[in-house]
Design a protein around this motif. Sequence first.
Motif, PDB file in Angstrom:
ATOM      1  N   VAL A 171       0.841  -1.201   0.000  1.00  0.00           N
ATOM      2  CA  VAL A 171       0.000   0.000   0.000  1.00  0.00           C
ATOM      3  C   VAL A 171       0.874   1.249   0.000  1.00  0.00           C
ATOM      4  O   VAL A 171       0.633   2.188  -0.754  1.00  0.00           O
ATOM      5  CB  VAL A 171      -0.986  -0.012   1.188  1.00  0.00           C
ATOM      6  CG1 VAL A 171      -1.682   1.332   1.339  1.00  0.00           C
ATOM      7  CG2 VAL A 171      -2.007  -1.128   1.020  1.00  0.00           C
ATOM      8  N   TRP A 172       1.902   1.281   0.846  1.00  0.00           N
ATOM      9  CA  TRP A 172       2.797   2.438   0.883  1.00  0.00           C
ATOM     10  C   TRP A 172       3.459   2.659  -0.476  1.00  0.00           C
ATOM     11  O   TRP A 172       3.545   3.792  -0.952  1.00  0.00           O
ATOM     12  CB  TRP A 172       3.860   2.269   1.967  1.00  0.00           C
ATOM     13  CG  TRP A 172       3.330   2.352   3.365  1.00  0.00           C
ATOM     14  CD1 TRP A 172       2.339   3.184   3.830  1.00  0.00           C
ATOM     15  CD2 TRP A 172       3.755   1.584   4.480  1.00  0.00           C
ATOM     16  NE1 TRP A 172       2.131   2.976   5.168  1.00  0.00           N
ATOM     17  CE2 TRP A 172       2.994   1.994   5.600  1.00  0.00           C
ATOM     18  CE3 TRP A 172       4.705   0.591   4.669  1.00  0.00           C
ATOM     19  CZ2 TRP A 172       3.154   1.460   6.862  1.00  0.00           C
ATOM     20  CZ3 TRP A 172       4.868   0.053   5.937  1.00  0.00           C
ATOM     21  CH2 TRP A 172       4.099   0.480   7.017  1.00  0.00           C
ATOM     22  N   ASP A 173       3.921   1.575  -1.107  1.00  0.00           N
ATOM     23  CA  ASP A 173       4.529   1.692  -2.430  1.00  0.00           C
ATOM     24  C   ASP A 173       3.524   2.228  -3.446  1.00  0.00           C
ATOM     25  O   ASP A 173       3.856   3.099  -4.262  1.00  0.00           O
ATOM     26  CB  ASP A 173       5.072   0.343  -2.903  1.00  0.00           C
ATOM     27  CG  ASP A 173       6.305  -0.107  -2.133  1.00  0.00           C
ATOM     28  OD1 ASP A 173       6.942   0.743  -1.458  1.00  0.00           O
ATOM     29  OD2 ASP A 173       6.621  -1.315  -2.192  1.00  0.00           O
ATOM     30  N   ALA A 174       2.295   1.715  -3.406  1.00  0.00           N
ATOM     31  CA  ALA A 174       1.266   2.158  -4.355  1.00  0.00           C
ATOM     32  C   ALA A 174       0.920   3.626  -4.148  1.00  0.00           C
ATOM     33  O   ALA A 174       0.757   4.375  -5.117  1.00  0.00           O
ATOM     34  CB  ALA A 174       0.015   1.286  -4.218  1.00  0.00           C
ATOM     35  N   LEU A 175       0.820   4.059  -2.884  1.00  0.00           N
ATOM     36  CA  LEU A 175       0.526   5.468  -2.600  1.00  0.00           C
ATOM     37  C   LEU A 175       1.630   6.372  -3.127  1.00  0.00           C
ATOM     38  O   LEU A 175       1.363   7.424  -3.710  1.00  0.00           O
ATOM     39  CB  LEU A 175       0.343   5.682  -1.095  1.00  0.00           C
ATOM     40  CG  LEU A 175      -0.928   5.125  -0.476  1.00  0.00           C
ATOM     41  CD1 LEU A 175      -0.848   5.204   1.055  1.00  0.00           C
ATOM     42  CD2 LEU A 175      -2.151   5.861  -0.979  1.00  0.00           C
ATOM     43  N   THR A 176       2.875   5.958  -2.919  1.00  0.00           N
ATOM     44  CA  THR A 176       4.011   6.754  -3.378  1.00  0.00           C
ATOM     45  C   THR A 176       4.057   6.797  -4.909  1.00  0.00           C
ATOM     46  O   THR A 176       4.214   7.866  -5.502  1.00  0.00           O
ATOM     47  CB  THR A 176       5.328   6.182  -2.817  1.00  0.00           C
ATOM     48  OG1 THR A 176       5.246   6.181  -1.388  1.00  0.00           O
ATOM     49  CG2 THR A 176       6.523   7.006  -3.245  1.00  0.00           C
ATOM     50  N   THR A 177       3.897   5.654  -5.543  1.00  0.00           N
ATOM     51  CA  THR A 177       3.939   5.571  -7.004  1.00  0.00           C
ATOM     52  C   THR A 177       2.842   6.416  -7.644  1.00  0.00           C
ATOM     53  O   THR A 177       3.065   7.078  -8.653  1.00  0.00           O
ATOM     54  CB  THR A 177       3.812   4.101  -7.463  1.00  0.00           C
ATOM     55  OG1 THR A 177       4.900   3.360  -6.907  1.00  0.00           O
ATOM     56  CG2 THR A 177       3.849   3.989  -8.973  1.00  0.00           C
ATOM     57  N   ALA A 178       1.657   6.403  -7.044  1.00  0.00           N
ATOM     58  CA  ALA A 178       0.518   7.144  -7.596  1.00  0.00           C
ATOM     59  C   ALA A 178       0.560   8.626  -7.241  1.00  0.00           C
ATOM     60  O   ALA A 178      -0.325   9.380  -7.637  1.00  0.00           O
ATOM     61  CB  ALA A 178      -0.783   6.525  -7.109  1.00  0.00           C
ATOM     62  N   ASP A 179       1.566   9.053  -6.475  1.00  0.00           N
ATOM     63  CA  ASP A 179       1.706  10.455  -6.056  1.00  0.00           C
ATOM     64  C   ASP A 179       0.437  10.947  -5.349  1.00  0.00           C
ATOM     65  O   ASP A 179      -0.075  12.019  -5.632  1.00  0.00           O
ATOM     66  CB  ASP A 179       2.031  11.344  -7.256  1.00  0.00           C
ATOM     67  CG  ASP A 179       2.451  12.747  -6.843  1.00  0.00           C
ATOM     68  OD1 ASP A 179       3.079  12.896  -5.770  1.00  0.00           O
ATOM     69  OD2 ASP A 179       2.132  13.697  -7.579  1.00  0.00           O
ATOM     70  N   THR A 180      -0.058  10.140  -4.421  1.00  0.00           N
ATOM     71  CA  THR A 180      -1.286  10.493  -3.702  1.00  0.00           C
ATOM     72  C   THR A 180      -1.019  10.990  -2.288  1.00  0.00           C
ATOM     73  O   THR A 180      -1.970  11.291  -1.561  1.00  0.00           O
ATOM     74  CB  THR A 180      -2.235   9.283  -3.620  1.00  0.00           C
ATOM     75  OG1 THR A 180      -1.564   8.207  -2.968  1.00  0.00           O
ATOM     76  CG2 THR A 180      -2.690   8.854  -4.995  1.00  0.00           C
ATOM     77  N   VAL A 181       0.245  11.051  -1.897  1.00  0.00           N
ATOM     78  CA  VAL A 181       0.590  11.484  -0.543  1.00  0.00           C
ATOM     79  C   VAL A 181       1.377  12.790  -0.589  1.00  0.00           C
ATOM     80  O   VAL A 181       1.964  13.135  -1.601  1.00  0.00           O
ATOM     81  CB  VAL A 181       1.391  10.392   0.200  1.00  0.00           C
ATOM     82  CG1 VAL A 181       0.524   9.182   0.484  1.00  0.00           C
ATOM     83  CG2 VAL A 181       2.617   9.981  -0.584  1.00  0.00           C
ATOM     84  N   HIS A 182       1.362  13.492   0.534  1.00  0.00           N
ATOM     85  CA  HIS A 182       2.061  14.774   0.613  1.00  0.00           C
ATOM     86  C   HIS A 182       3.541  14.612   0.923  1.00  0.00           C
ATOM     87  O   HIS A 182       4.344  15.463   0.576  1.00  0.00           O
ATOM     88  CB  HIS A 182       1.417  15.661   1.695  1.00  0.00           C
ATOM     89  CG  HIS A 182       0.022  16.072   1.353  1.00  0.00           C
ATOM     90  ND1 HIS A 182      -0.277  16.954   0.341  1.00  0.00           N
ATOM     91  CD2 HIS A 182      -1.166  15.712   1.889  1.00  0.00           C
ATOM     92  CE1 HIS A 182      -1.583  17.132   0.270  1.00  0.00           C
ATOM     93  NE2 HIS A 182      -2.144  16.384   1.185  1.00  0.00           N
ATOM     94  N   ASP A 183       3.906  13.549   1.602  1.00  0.00           N
ATOM     95  CA  ASP A 183       5.284  13.363   2.047  1.00  0.00           C
ATOM     96  C   ASP A 183       5.976  12.285   1.223  1.00  0.00           C
ATOM     97  O   ASP A 183       5.346  11.339   0.755  1.00  0.00           O
ATOM     98  CB  ASP A 183       5.313  12.951   3.520  1.00  0.00           C
ATOM     99  CG  ASP A 183       4.593  13.953   4.409  1.00  0.00           C
ATOM    100  OD1 ASP A 183       4.736  15.162   4.168  1.00  0.00           O
ATOM    101  OD2 ASP A 183       3.879  13.516   5.325  1.00  0.00           O
ATOM    102  N   ALA A 184       7.281  12.432   1.088  1.00  0.00           N
ATOM    103  CA  ALA A 184       8.053  11.448   0.323  1.00  0.00           C
ATOM    104  C   ALA A 184       8.203  10.130   1.093  1.00  0.00           C
ATOM    105  O   ALA A 184       8.287   9.068   0.496  1.00  0.00           O
ATOM    106  CB  ALA A 184       9.428  12.011  -0.019  1.00  0.00           C
ATOM    107  N   SER A 185       8.253  10.209   2.415  1.00  0.00           N
ATOM    108  CA  SER A 185       8.472   9.000   3.220  1.00  0.00           C
ATOM    109  C   SER A 185       7.180   8.592   3.920  1.00  0.00           C
ATOM    110  O   SER A 185       6.850   9.106   4.973  1.00  0.00           O
ATOM    111  CB  SER A 185       9.574   9.241   4.247  1.00  0.00           C
ATOM    112  OG  SER A 185       9.209  10.297   5.113  1.00  0.00           O
ATOM    113  N   VAL A 186       6.452   7.679   3.312  1.00  0.00           N
ATOM    114  CA  VAL A 186       5.186   7.241   3.892  1.00  0.00           C
ATOM    115  C   VAL A 186       5.317   5.899   4.594  1.00  0.00           C
ATOM    116  O   VAL A 186       4.438   5.514   5.359  1.00  0.00           O
ATOM    117  CB  VAL A 186       4.071   7.149   2.824  1.00  0.00           C
ATOM    118  CG1 VAL A 186       3.845   8.492   2.181  1.00  0.00           C
ATOM    119  CG2 VAL A 186       4.368   6.092   1.790  1.00  0.00           C
ATOM    120  N   HIS A 187       6.408   5.196   4.352  1.00  0.00           N
ATOM    121  CA  HIS A 187       6.583   3.871   4.951  1.00  0.00           C
ATOM    122  C   HIS A 187       6.647   3.962   6.471  1.00  0.00           C
ATOM    123  O   HIS A 187       7.286   4.847   7.026  1.00  0.00           O
ATOM    124  CB  HIS A 187       7.839   3.194   4.396  1.00  0.00           C
ATOM    125  CG  HIS A 187       7.646   2.686   3.001  1.00  0.00           C
ATOM    126  ND1 HIS A 187       7.373   1.374   2.729  1.00  0.00           N
ATOM    127  CD2 HIS A 187       7.642   3.332   1.815  1.00  0.00           C
ATOM    128  CE1 HIS A 187       7.228   1.221   1.426  1.00  0.00           C
ATOM    129  NE2 HIS A 187       7.393   2.401   0.844  1.00  0.00           N
TER     130      HIS A 187
END
Length: 133
Positions: free
Chosen positions: A17-33
Motif C-alpha cells: 500500500v505504501w509503495d502504491a501510494l508513493t507511485t501514484a503520487d497520492t501522498v504529501h510526504d516522500a516517506s510514507v513507509h
Amino acid sequence: MAANFLDRAKQAVRAQVWDALTTADTVHDASVHGRIPSFKGAGQAAARLAALPAWQRATLVKAVPDKAQLPVRARALEEGKTVYTAVPKLATLKPFYLTIICPNPHRPPGVDWSALTAEKITAIPALAARAGA
C-alpha cells in the motif's frame, strides 16, 4: 507461530500500500513507509464520509490521531460531535481520550465554527493539542 505469520503478512500488505501510494503520487510526504500518511484528497474523503446517513446520525466519532484523519476530526468538531481519539499505539490502560466535547449550544467562544478547517484547528493551540495534530 500463527501470530508471526499474520504479522509478516500484514506488514507485506502495508508495504504494498505504501509503495502504491508513493507511485501514484497520492501522498504529501516522500516517506510514507511505517506510518499512516496524510494523503491528497483527505478533505474530499471527509466530505464524502459526512454525506453518509450514519455520519449524519452520529453524535460521537472515534478517530485515529493521524494527520490523514485530521479533516474528519475537524468536520466532526465543526458539526458539534463529540470526538474520541485513540492514544498513539494504545499505550495506556485507557486507550482513548476525549478530544473535545462541543455540543452546538455550548461551543467555546472565540472560534468561528462555520469556517473551521483542519488547517485552522492546527492554528488554535487548545484544539490542536486535543485533536492530536
